[in-house]
Design an enzyme around this catalytic site. Structure first.
Site, mmCIF file in Angstrom:
data_model
loop_
_atom_site.group_PDB
_atom_site.id
_atom_site.type_symbol
_atom_site.label_atom_id
_atom_site.label_comp_id
_atom_site.label_asym_id
_atom_site.label_seq_id
_atom_site.Cartn_x
_atom_site.Cartn_y
_atom_site.Cartn_z
ATOM 1 C CG ASN A 117 -1.607 1.250 1.503
ATOM 2 O OD1 ASN A 117 -1.053 2.129 2.164
ATOM 3 N ND2 ASN A 117 -2.805 1.369 0.986
ATOM 4 C CB CYS B 288 -6.039 -1.132 -0.456
ATOM 5 S SG CYS B 288 -4.884 0.119 -1.050
#
Length: 179
Positions: free
Chosen positions: A123, A156
């Site tokens: 991420n 995500c």
């Protein structure tokens, strides 16, 4: 032909290790895959074993043979070590000198004699975390090589830097690294 140790960690991008393995194998390289426990939750050992045509290593203590210490022999055999994808966890372990699993022990036994390439995948917030960036900078100072992640829509749902570099780019960099 190169002997390449490919470390696969628990990033969602672990599924791309199949393409990396397949591509390098088709180019005539020998690939020994080390799959972390978390990586095995995303991609199975049998997939990587089938594509590499070699045993996939996970447990440092699975095979104990008196004449060979496997994490040392793999490190000595390797022309290059590639960790793709590399999580913040494995980057932190290596930067801290922690060798508590099969992959981290091979890396510790290989470096600095064998080039180690690390392709982060995580991420954006994790990648940009100052601790992760400090660990990357520390490893670069010690001679580790990084294959920069790309900016993309991440798993995500966030658009940002942290996606694993393109497989073709990783393969090109690895093949170009050995002269």
């Amino acid at each position: 032909m190169m002997n390449i140790v490919l470390g696969v960690t628990g990033s969602i991008a672990a599924y791309k290790a199949a393409d990396i393995t397949s591509s390098l194998t088709k180019r005539g390289h020998n690939i020994d895959v080390i799959l972390t426990e978390n990586g095995s939750k995303i991609i199975t050992p049998i997939t990587l074993q089938t594509l590499s045509k070699n045993k996939v290593y996970m447990d440092m203590f699975e095979e104990i043979t008196p004449k060979e210490v496997k994490h040392i022999s793999l490190a000595e055999k390797a022309d290059i070590v590639l960790i793709a994808p590399a999580t913040a966890n494995i980057i932190g372990k290596i930067a801290g000198g922690i060798a508590d699993d099969f992959l981290s022990t091979v890396v510790m036994a290989a470096a600095p004699h064998t080039p180690v390439y690390i392709a982060p995948a995580m991420n954006t917030n994790m990648y940009e975390n100052p601790i992760v960036q400090d660990n990357i900078d520390r490893l670069k100072r010690f001679g580790y090589h990084f294959i920069e992640p790309k900016e993309s829509m991440l798993a995500c749902g966030v658009l940002g830097k942290g996606a694993l570099a393109d497989v073709d780019d990783i393969v090109r960099i690895i093949e170009g690294s050995i002269k």
